[in-house]
Every structure is written in structure tokens, then in C-alpha cells.
Design a protein around this motif. Sequence first.
Motif, PDB file in Angstrom:
ATOM      1  N   THR A 271      -3.468  -2.168   3.663  1.00  0.00           N
ATOM      2  CA  THR A 271      -3.427  -0.929   4.351  1.00  0.00           C
ATOM      3  C   THR A 271      -2.884   0.158   3.394  1.00  0.00           C
ATOM      4  O   THR A 271      -1.990   0.044   2.631  1.00  0.00           O
ATOM      5  N   SER A 272      -3.411   1.385   3.655  1.00  0.00           N
ATOM      6  CA  SER A 272      -3.189   2.690   2.782  1.00  0.00           C
ATOM      7  C   SER A 272      -1.702   3.131   3.226  1.00  0.00           C
ATOM      8  O   SER A 272      -1.693   3.223   4.606  1.00  0.00           O
ATOM      9  N   THR A 273      -1.125   3.549   2.167  1.00  0.00           N
ATOM     10  CA  THR A 273       0.179   4.236   2.625  1.00  0.00           C
ATOM     11  C   THR A 273      -0.011   5.786   2.548  1.00  0.00           C
ATOM     12  O   THR A 273       0.943   6.678   2.927  1.00  0.00           O
ATOM     13  N   ALA A 329      -2.776   7.403   6.340  1.00  0.00           N
ATOM     14  CA  ALA A 329      -1.835   6.530   6.109  1.00  0.00           C
ATOM     15  C   ALA A 329      -1.666   5.523   7.089  1.00  0.00           C
ATOM     16  O   ALA A 329      -1.730   6.214   8.289  1.00  0.00           O
ATOM     17  N   GLY A 330      -2.019   4.227   7.021  1.00  0.00           N
ATOM     18  CA  GLY A 330      -1.808   3.280   8.158  1.00  0.00           C
ATOM     19  C   GLY A 330      -3.305   2.722   8.179  1.00  0.00           C
ATOM     20  O   GLY A 330      -3.595   1.837   9.005  1.00  0.00           O
TER      21      GLY A 330
END
Length: 346
Positions: A271-273, A329-330
Motif C-alpha cells: 500500500t502506498s503511503t 496515500a492508501g
Amino acid sequence: MSAAATREATAAAVFTGIDFSATGKQLGYGHVVHSDNVHDGSIIPVPVAVISSGPGPVALVVAGTHGDEYEGQILAHELIRELEPGQLNGTVIVVPAANSPAVRAAARVSPIDAGNLNRSYPGNPAGSPTDQVAALIAGHLLPRADFVIDLHSGGSNSTYLPSSFIYRGPDESLWHQKLRAVRQLGLPYAMVVAPLMEPGSLSSAGDLAGIPTISTELCGGGTVDRSALQAMRRGMPALLAALGILGASSALAEPAGEPQWLELVPESPVTSTVAGLFEPLVGLGDTVSAGQDVARVHFIDELDRPPRSFAARASGVVAILRRPTLVTAGSHLLYIAPPIDISTIK
């Protein structure tokens, strides 16, 4: 009036062109009632086909749950055109565009009520359009079925390995029926997930009703994958034959071979932050190790800032890959699915 007669009378009020007690090929639609600027004084039709030779096992095939998932819709339309009652020893019910407003809008969810049909079961016959579709399928079609095949793919937001997709359980009998069906269908991968993973899904509705239900994830990417279609064109007749619905002379019932069994676990998503441009460092089907860098995100406005790297949290196979490059993000960038020994799962 008997319970069966009451059920048929109720069905007659919510379907046009369909008599579930009749034989032959019937093309009709279910009714969704909704009043807005476009649909006032009309219904939203949900296309339904019933191909039947009379008494015998019943398969329910559903596609178009998400409107931007196309492989299953094409397969469903082919079944409607090509299956004839004389080939069958029972009935095949096909719903090729379950969330028909989403299909017509090329969207995952309904443009009318933003409803995600695969999170809406068992539905509500007096609810929103999407709730009504879920109630129509769960209340009128699912109880008639001996087996359910729910056709999905990655849609516009992701691509999957061409996979059967099954929930664990809910009991030993249904689990083994699912396993046999997955082997018969013959897709190269099979993904196993937690019991009742999505409570509002058709797979969960089937499990709760005690009806063996399997799903598919047929690639996706907002387009049509030819290899997935070809695999399903071989596998669907074999599965229908194994279920005793399609005559043995019409399809080979020999299993296509053991798939590679994978499991989606809590550590599967990467998951990207941060927001930016997603660059995958691996491809679908690649084998990776926990801790390995598998993706990075490039910042759009911070020109001197290096990209943020993201590592796999589990060792396994890249099973799902995000399609849109722009992320926030997410956003889940990809999923890593560890291989499993299916013989250890009950």
C-alpha cells in the motif's frame, strides 16, 4: 397456495419473459423500480436468460456485477447464444449484466445510486436500485440454483492472474464441491480467501444459503484478455458437464489440471503511503520475497525528491497489479499471494 406456487407467482411479478417452470430458451428481464428524472414511469431492466431441458441440476451464471469487468460479460452472452435446451440435462440461468446501469456506464458501481452490487447482498426489494438487484438475485435466482458461478475480473482499476477465486468453507461438503469445480474449470491459478471475506458479496450469499459458489478473476485492466477468454471457453463446458447439466457428448468432463493454489492474506497488499505516479518493479506472476522492493511512487511536484520505494510484506506470487498509474496515500499498488498446500485446508 403452496410455497412453490407462491414463489412462482412472486417471480412472475418481478420478471418479464421468464417462466421458471417452462422448458426451452427464454430471454427476459427482471424489474428494478426507481423514480428519478430518467427512470420515472419505467423500470430498469436486468437481463436474464433461462435455458432449460426440464428437471435436473441448475447452474446460475452471473456477470456484469461490476460494469467495467468485461471477460465474464462476453462469456455470459456466448452461453446464452450457444447453449440449446437439447444439449442440457437441467437448467442454466444466465445474468449477463447484473448491475446493468454500471455496465452501460462502463463503471464499477451504479451511476444511479453509487451501489456496489457485490457489497449489497442479500439486498432489499424496496431499497435502492442496487439493493433491488441483489434482492432479485438472492431472493429469486439463488434459491433455484444447485451451483453458482460468479464471473469477475480486475476491471478498470487492476489486473489479476487468470484465477478461480473461492472463499474458505463454509463446511467440508461445500468446500470440497468448490475444489472439484475449480479443478474442472481449469484456470491456471486459484486464489483462496477467508470465509465470508466480503459479507455483502454473492459468494458470501451462496455460502450462507448452502449453495456451492465459485468466482473468477479473469485478468481485467478495463479491457478483454484473450487468453483468459480462451481458458474459460474450454473450462465452462467442462464444468457444466461435470455438474451433470451439459450432456457428456457436448463437452469433455476431464479436469484440465491442477491450478497453482495461492492465498490472499492480511500481508498481501502493498500500500502506498504517498501520492504520485506508481511504477511497478515486478510483473504479474513474478515470485518475490518479503522485504524485496516491488514498487515505487514518483512525486509529481517535488522535482528534486527521489521516489518512495515499497517492499513486499510477504513472500509469494504477484497476483494483482494496480492499473491506474496515478495513486494516492492508501492505494493498494499490488498484492502478493503466498502459495499454499490445498490439501491442508478444510
